[in-house]
Design an enzyme around this catalytic site. Structure first.
Site, PDB file in Angstrom:
ATOM      1  N   GLU A 137       8.791  28.197 -48.673  1.00  0.00           N
ATOM      2  CA  GLU A 137       8.223  29.532 -48.924  1.00  0.00           C
ATOM      3  C   GLU A 137       6.712  29.414 -49.045  1.00  0.00           C
ATOM      4  OE1 GLU A 137      10.385  31.249 -52.226  1.00  0.00           O
ATOM      5  OE2 GLU A 137      12.306  30.890 -51.206  1.00  0.00           O
TER       6      GLU A 137
ATOM      7  N   GLY B  66       6.633  24.039 -50.059  1.00  0.00           N
ATOM      8  CA  GLY B  66       7.974  23.581 -49.724  1.00  0.00           C
ATOM      9  C   GLY B  66       8.359  22.343 -50.507  1.00  0.00           C
TER      10      GLY B  66
ATOM     11  N   ILE C 112       8.962  28.229 -40.513  1.00  0.00           N
ATOM     12  CA  ILE C 112      10.329  27.833 -40.158  1.00  0.00           C
ATOM     13  C   ILE C 112      10.419  27.510 -38.663  1.00  0.00           C
ATOM     14  CG2 ILE C 112      12.764  28.518 -40.168  1.00  0.00           C
ATOM     15  CD1 ILE C 112      11.375  28.078 -42.995  1.00  0.00           C
TER      16      ILE C 112
ATOM     17  N   ARG D  72      -9.821   0.259 -17.027  1.00  0.00           N
ATOM     18  CA  ARG D  72     -11.203   0.668 -17.273  1.00  0.00           C
ATOM     19  C   ARG D  72     -12.084  -0.581 -17.478  1.00  0.00           C
ATOM     20  NH1 ARG D  72     -15.107   4.714 -17.485  1.00  0.00           N
ATOM     21  NH2 ARG D  72     -16.432   4.417 -19.306  1.00  0.00           N
TER      22      ARG D  72
ATOM     23  N   HIS E 121     -12.170  -7.244 -23.982  1.00  0.00           N
ATOM     24  CA  HIS E 121     -13.124  -7.247 -25.097  1.00  0.00           C
ATOM     25  C   HIS E 121     -12.315  -7.285 -26.390  1.00  0.00           C
ATOM     26  CE1 HIS E 121     -16.518  -6.509 -22.522  1.00  0.00           C
ATOM     27  NE2 HIS E 121     -15.959  -5.414 -22.016  1.00  0.00           N
TER      28      HIS E 121
ATOM     29  N   ILE F 183      -9.937   4.346 -28.048  1.00  0.00           N
ATOM     30  CA  ILE F 183      -9.974   3.412 -26.908  1.00  0.00           C
ATOM     31  C   ILE F 183     -10.377   4.152 -25.630  1.00  0.00           C
ATOM     32  CG2 ILE F 183      -8.501   1.975 -25.409  1.00  0.00           C
ATOM     33  CD1 ILE F 183      -7.080   1.027 -27.993  1.00  0.00           C
TER      34      ILE F 183
ATOM     35  N   GLY G  93     -14.826   8.996 -24.790  1.00  0.00           N
ATOM     36  CA  GLY G  93     -15.027  10.417 -24.471  1.00  0.00           C
ATOM     37  C   GLY G  93     -13.836  11.022 -23.753  1.00  0.00           C
TER      38      GLY G  93
ATOM     39  N   GLU H 212       9.074  18.226 -43.355  1.00  0.00           N
ATOM     40  CA  GLU H 212      10.272  17.592 -43.946  1.00  0.00           C
ATOM     41  C   GLU H 212       9.936  16.722 -45.148  1.00  0.00           C
ATOM     42  OE1 GLU H 212      13.739  16.488 -41.855  1.00  0.00           O
ATOM     43  OE2 GLU H 212      13.199  17.716 -40.132  1.00  0.00           O
TER      44      GLU H 212
HETATM   45  N1  COS Z   1      20.555  14.050 -52.978  1.00  0.00           N
HETATM   46  C1  COS Z   1      21.378  14.662 -53.852  1.00  0.00           C
HETATM   47  N2  COS Z   1      20.959  15.086 -55.063  1.00  0.00           N
HETATM   48  C2  COS Z   1      19.671  14.912 -55.391  1.00  0.00           C
HETATM   49  C3  COS Z   1      18.752  14.293 -54.504  1.00  0.00           C
HETATM   50  C4  COS Z   1      19.243  13.853 -53.268  1.00  0.00           C
HETATM   51  N3  COS Z   1      18.461  13.259 -52.378  1.00  0.00           N
HETATM   52  N4  COS Z   1      17.543  14.233 -55.104  1.00  0.00           N
HETATM   53  C5  COS Z   1      17.682  14.797 -56.318  1.00  0.00           C
HETATM   54  N5  COS Z   1      18.974  15.191 -56.491  1.00  0.00           N
HETATM   55  C6  COS Z   1      19.555  15.810 -57.678  1.00  0.00           C
HETATM   56  C7  COS Z   1      19.387  14.884 -58.889  1.00  0.00           C
HETATM   57  O1  COS Z   1      20.487  14.014 -59.014  1.00  0.00           O
HETATM   58  C8  COS Z   1      19.341  15.863 -60.024  1.00  0.00           C
HETATM   59  O2  COS Z   1      20.670  16.295 -60.269  1.00  0.00           O
HETATM   60  P1  COS Z   1      21.198  16.667 -61.754  1.00  0.00           P
HETATM   61  O3  COS Z   1      20.329  17.797 -62.210  1.00  0.00           O
HETATM   62  O4  COS Z   1      22.621  17.022 -61.545  1.00  0.00           O
HETATM   63  O5  COS Z   1      20.962  15.417 -62.567  1.00  0.00           O
HETATM   64  C9  COS Z   1      18.604  17.042 -59.424  1.00  0.00           C
HETATM   65  O6  COS Z   1      18.815  16.963 -58.026  1.00  0.00           O
HETATM   66  C10 COS Z   1      17.130  17.050 -59.733  1.00  0.00           C
HETATM   67  O7  COS Z   1      16.510  15.867 -59.264  1.00  0.00           O
HETATM   68  P2  COS Z   1      14.963  15.603 -59.518  1.00  0.00           P
HETATM   69  O8  COS Z   1      14.684  15.770 -61.011  1.00  0.00           O
HETATM   70  O9  COS Z   1      14.591  14.326 -58.891  1.00  0.00           O
HETATM   71  O10 COS Z   1      14.281  16.841 -58.746  1.00  0.00           O
HETATM   72  P3  COS Z   1      12.758  17.360 -58.693  1.00  0.00           P
HETATM   73  O11 COS Z   1      12.758  18.830 -58.837  1.00  0.00           O
HETATM   74  O12 COS Z   1      11.889  16.519 -59.552  1.00  0.00           O
HETATM   75  O13 COS Z   1      12.364  17.187 -57.149  1.00  0.00           O
HETATM   76  C11 COS Z   1      11.859  16.184 -55.074  1.00  0.00           C
HETATM   77  C12 COS Z   1      12.648  16.172 -56.412  1.00  0.00           C
HETATM   78  C13 COS Z   1      10.367  16.362 -55.221  1.00  0.00           C
HETATM   79  C14 COS Z   1      12.151  14.814 -54.500  1.00  0.00           C
HETATM   80  C15 COS Z   1      12.437  17.281 -54.161  1.00  0.00           C
HETATM   81  O14 COS Z   1      12.116  18.560 -54.626  1.00  0.00           O
HETATM   82  C16 COS Z   1      11.980  17.157 -52.709  1.00  0.00           C
HETATM   83  O15 COS Z   1      12.446  16.296 -51.965  1.00  0.00           O
HETATM   84  N6  COS Z   1      11.044  18.001 -52.288  1.00  0.00           N
HETATM   85  C17 COS Z   1      10.559  18.030 -50.927  1.00  0.00           C
HETATM   86  C18 COS Z   1      11.374  18.957 -50.129  1.00  0.00           C
HETATM   87  C19 COS Z   1      10.974  18.967 -48.721  1.00  0.00           C
HETATM   88  O16 COS Z   1      11.200  18.014 -48.005  1.00  0.00           O
HETATM   89  N7  COS Z   1      10.374  20.065 -48.299  1.00  0.00           N
HETATM   90  C20 COS Z   1       9.899  20.185 -46.955  1.00  0.00           C
HETATM   91  C21 COS Z   1      10.224  21.495 -46.419  1.00  0.00           C
HETATM   92  S1  COS Z   1      11.796  21.598 -45.785  1.00  0.00           S
HETATM   93  S2  COS Z   1      11.642  21.046 -43.940  1.00  0.00           S
END
Ligand code: COS
Length: 390
Positions: free
Chosen positions: A130, A134, A160, A272, A282, A350, A353, A376
């Site tokens: 959002e 993200g 998206i 080149r 070189h 490399i 220009g 991602e």
């Molecule tokens: N698979 C399954 N569960 C997961 C997990 C995973 N990879 N990572 C975390 N969890 C679960 C944890 O086990 C925890 O569960 P419980 O509450 O039941 O204990 C919960 O999720 C929270 O985990 P955590 O405290 O690590 O979460 P955070 O909010 O601190 O965030 C990050 C973790 C930053 C790693 C996560 O938000 C993330 O990956 N963000 C990036 C997202 C992304 O890639 N965005 C890009 C846009 S989409 S293309």
């Protein structure tokens, strides 16, 4: 303890690599520069993917997919990204948008949605990010409120991929704001054309220009309850596990981009001449190429190792992967994309220009590489994930 399941390709994987390498050279490379200029979604490339059954490489065979594994998906993405990183996103975005259904869908949901997605007849999108960001997934705001046998969806998503072309979208929305943040959201399957669902203008981007990137707007969109994936509150876990499996696909795209730029720069350096000899002779140039070769080989090895680990642990449900497996997924994404950015920048250097001119492909590779460090999960987030598993 780490275990090594296997190292090396099966006969099928070798054949797949040969086939897609030829396809990339003959059918995808020729129009790549023009597609970058036009910035339009390349439906002709989609036809090539469909004809060759490449949209559902790692989809379950039961639903028309090839079920060839994550390594096969990454092989295909690497080969295509060597010539056109945007076209390489077609099979990876299909996987990303559909994996929530594969991981958490009921048999009825899979039966309805996966077949047209595996064939490429319909396109998928993954709607998480959002405008406020993200990275902090638990803080996202799009809301779905239950009313009888429907949910009413309001909010918006940004950046998206496939936003304007997707027929089937997996959307993350808060359903239970009273729960703690990681249990507050759910994932829904929504379809193009539903009343209240509109898309914004196509974004004009630095790289991967022919891929379709848009804002999605939800204004009282009615979603039948049967389109919720899993239980209420499963949303965060569904999206995190999806990303565990799809980050290597970004790594594969990055390795392909790096390899494409490296091959072009090497050929150029052999032809080149300056100071009476080819510039590869070189040391200042030769050593750069040696470093590029080393880093790409290391990146690809890490990627293949990651695919092995993920394939060995691939359970198509919501159970959490082992920390080591999650770590490799993030390591491959961050390392390969950092390598791609470095390699492509050196390739431009490399060519001097000429490298800066759009007539040569290396500046396109450099622009395309940048997004692999961002999407991602930004590489800063990957490093947080890696640390959290140590
Ligand atoms: N698979 C399954 N569960 C997961 C997990 C995973 N990879 N990572 C975390 N969890 C679960 C944890 O086990 C925890 O569960 P419980 O509450 O039941 O204990 C919960 O999720 C929270 O985990 P955590 O405290 O690590 O979460 P955070 O909010 O601190 O965030 C990050 C973790 C930053 C790693 C996560 O938000 C993330 O990956 N963000 C990036 C997202 C992304 O890639 N965005 C890009 C846009 S989409 S293309």
């Amino acid at each position: 303890m780490e275990t090594m399941e296997r190292f090396g390709f099966t006969e099928e994987e070798k054949m797949l690599q040969q086939t897609v390498r030829r396809l990339a050279r003959e059918k995808i490379a020729p129009g790549a520069a023009q597609r970058d200029i036009d910035g339009e979604f390349p439906y002709d490339m989609l036809e090539i993917m469909k004809e060759n059954g490449l949209m559902g490489i790692d989809f379950p065979a039961e639903y028309g997919g090839m079920e060839a594994g994550l390594l096969s998906l990454c092989i295909v993405i690497e080969e295509f990204a060597k010539v056109d990183a945007a076209t390489a996103m077609m099979p990876s975005t299909q996987e990303l948008g559909s994996l929530p259904i594969i991981l958490a869908g009921s048999n009825a949901q899979k039966g309805k949605y996966l077949e047209p997605l595996s064939s490429g007849e319909k396109l998928a999108a993954f709607a998480l990010t959002e405008s406020r960001g993200g990275s902090d997934v638990a803080a996202l705001k799009t809301r779905a409120v239950r009313k009888g046998d429907k949910y009413i969806l309001n909010g918006s998503k940004v950046f998206i991929t496939n936003g304007g072309v997707a027929d089937i979208l997996t959307v993350y929305a808060v359903t239970n704001p009273e729960e703690k943040s990681h249990r507050a959201a759910s994932v829904f399957v929504i379809e193009k054309g539903w009343p209240g669902f509109t898309v914004g203008k196509k974004e004009s981007k630095m790289g991967i220009r022919s891929s379709d990137t848009r804002e999605l707007i939800f204004d009282n969109v009615e979603i039948p309850v049967e389109n919720r994936l899993g239980n209420e509150g499963d949303g965060f876990h569904i999206m995190m596990k999806t990303l565990d499996f799809t980050r290597p696909a970004v790594a594969a795209q990055a390795v392909g981009i790096a390899q494409g730029a490296f091959e072009y720069a090497t050929q150029y350096a052999k032809e080149r001449e300056s100071f009476g000899k080819p510039i590869i002779k070189h040391q200042a140039v030769g050593v750069k190429l040696a470093d590029m070769a080393m880093k790409i080989a290391a990146a690809r090895t890490l990627l293949f190792r990651t695919c092995d680990l993920l394939q060995a642990h691939a359970k198509r449900d919501l159970s959490r992967l082992a920390p080591e497996v999650i770590r490799y997924s993030s390591m491959s994404k961050a390392f390969c994309s950092d390598v791609a950015m470095w390699v492509t920048t050196e390739a431009v250097q490399i060519l001097g220009g000429y490298g800066y001119m759009t007539e040569y492909p290396v500046e396109r590779f450099m622009r395309d590489a940048k997004i692999t460090q961002i999407y991602e999960g930004a590489n800063e987030i990957q490093r947080m994930v890696i640390t959290s598993t140590l």
